[in-house]
Design a protein around this motif. Structure first.
Motif, mmCIF file in Angstrom:
data_model
loop_
_atom_site.group_PDB
_atom_site.id
_atom_site.type_symbol
_atom_site.label_atom_id
_atom_site.label_comp_id
_atom_site.label_asym_id
_atom_site.label_seq_id
_atom_site.Cartn_x
_atom_site.Cartn_y
_atom_site.Cartn_z
ATOM 1 N N UNK A 166 0.661 12.065 0.889
ATOM 2 C CA UNK A 166 0.905 10.644 1.129
ATOM 3 C C UNK A 166 0.152 10.173 2.378
ATOM 4 N N UNK A 167 0.199 10.989 3.427
ATOM 5 C CA UNK A 167 -0.448 10.629 4.689
ATOM 6 C C UNK A 167 -1.961 10.504 4.534
ATOM 7 N N UNK A 193 0.839 -1.204 0.000
ATOM 8 C CA UNK A 193 0.000 0.000 0.000
ATOM 9 C C UNK A 193 0.867 1.244 0.000
ATOM 10 N N UNK A 194 1.977 1.206 0.705
ATOM 11 C CA UNK A 194 2.871 2.369 0.698
ATOM 12 C C UNK A 194 3.557 2.506 -0.668
ATOM 13 N N UNK A 195 3.874 1.386 -1.314
ATOM 14 C CA UNK A 195 4.387 1.443 -2.689
ATOM 15 C C UNK A 195 3.397 2.180 -3.584
ATOM 16 N N UNK A 196 2.135 1.765 -3.482
ATOM 17 C CA UNK A 196 1.061 2.400 -4.269
ATOM 18 C C UNK A 196 0.973 3.890 -3.965
ATOM 19 N N UNK A 197 1.123 4.244 -2.673
ATOM 20 C CA UNK A 197 1.041 5.646 -2.270
ATOM 21 C C UNK A 197 2.114 6.506 -2.908
ATOM 22 N N UNK A 215 8.513 2.355 17.762
ATOM 23 C CA UNK A 215 9.443 3.337 17.188
ATOM 24 C C UNK A 215 9.484 3.064 15.684
ATOM 25 N N UNK A 216 8.943 3.972 14.912
ATOM 26 C CA UNK A 216 8.729 3.714 13.490
ATOM 27 C C UNK A 216 9.218 4.852 12.614
ATOM 28 N N UNK A 217 9.470 4.509 11.347
ATOM 29 C CA UNK A 217 9.813 5.522 10.359
ATOM 30 C C UNK A 217 8.582 6.206 9.799
ATOM 31 N N UNK A 218 7.392 5.685 10.127
ATOM 32 C CA UNK A 218 6.147 6.289 9.656
ATOM 33 C C UNK A 218 5.893 7.606 10.382
ATOM 34 N N UNK A 219 5.130 8.476 9.759
ATOM 35 C CA UNK A 219 4.781 9.759 10.352
ATOM 36 C C UNK A 219 4.091 9.542 11.705
ATOM 37 N N UNK A 220 4.534 10.258 12.720
ATOM 38 C CA UNK A 220 4.074 9.991 14.081
ATOM 39 C C UNK A 220 2.573 10.181 14.257
ATOM 40 N N UNK A 262 12.737 9.845 2.022
ATOM 41 C CA UNK A 262 12.527 9.196 0.727
ATOM 42 C C UNK A 262 12.072 10.191 -0.345
ATOM 43 N N UNK A 263 11.243 11.137 0.043
ATOM 44 C CA UNK A 263 10.791 12.159 -0.903
ATOM 45 C C UNK A 263 11.973 13.021 -1.339
#
Length: 206
Positions: A78-79, A18-22, A112-117, A53-54
């Motif tokens: 993206x979010x 899904x993130x690939x698609x995003x 603890x993630x690389x995704x937006x908090x 990444x952007x």
């Protein structure tokens, strides 16, 4: 172990496709070849934030400059897509989620993630798993720094703390902070000769 720090994407939520698609969606004005290169970078660096990444896409792949404001515009777009697509509980990785539900009273759990908090906290609440974690942390703060700040704030014993992740960036964050790393859901991490979880069902303990 007393404390377990969890990565999110690929460990708790099966979200990579899904993130690939995003990324393809927000960069649909560029060529497939250019975006394919970004997807490869994204796949190899799951623990890095979308902000990195952007910027990588523009500066390293396109050879163009990009302002911080433009990065934030892409990240917000993206979010919005992720908040809509990732709230389906079918995307949860049942193996790890079952372990979390059965053991959250035995360990101190944090994400603890690389995704937006903010997006991360929204998704965890919508998916009904936020209550299993003492705290939930994400980007734009880099993961190495997130782990460091958490260890200091909670005064955790590093020898009794581990990080479970599915990317080389997770491994590097654990190494940087001198805590144990457990690879999961990525057989490439077995080559690191560090601890690896094939599945939580057969796991006797961490």
């Amino acid at each position: 172990m007393n404390t377990i720090l969890w990565d999110f994407d690929g460990v708790i939520l099966d979200s990579m496709a899904i993130r690939d698609w995003g990324f393809r969606k927000i960069f649909n004005s560029f060529t497939n070849e250019e975006v394919d290169r970004l997807i490869t970078f994204h796949s190899n660096n799951g623990g890095l934030s979308r902000y990195v990444k952007i910027r990588y896409f523009y500066e390293e792949i396109l050879g163009m400059s990009i302002t911080e404001e433009e990065v934030l515009l892409y990240a917000n777009e993206f979010s919005k897509l992720m908040r809509k697509e990732l709230v389906n509980p079918e995307n949860l990785i049942q193996d790890s989620v079952d372990f979390i539900k059965q053991n959250f009273n035995k360990y101190c759990f944090h994400i603890v993630s690389g995704s937006d908090q903010e997006e991360l906290r929204f998704l965890c609440k919508e998916l009904g798993i936020d209550s299993y974690f003492i705290s939930i942390h994400g980007s734009p703060t880099p993961k190495k720094q997130l782990v460091s700040m958490l260890l200091e704030k909670q005064s955790y014993n590093k020898s009794q703390t581990c990080l479970i992740g599915d990317s080389i960036n997770d491994y590097e964050a654990a190494e940087f902070n001198n805590i144990t790393f457990y690879g999961y859901n990525n057989f490439e991490l077995k080559k690191l000769k560090h601890k690896y979880i094939d599945n939580f069902i057969s796991l006797e303990g961490i």
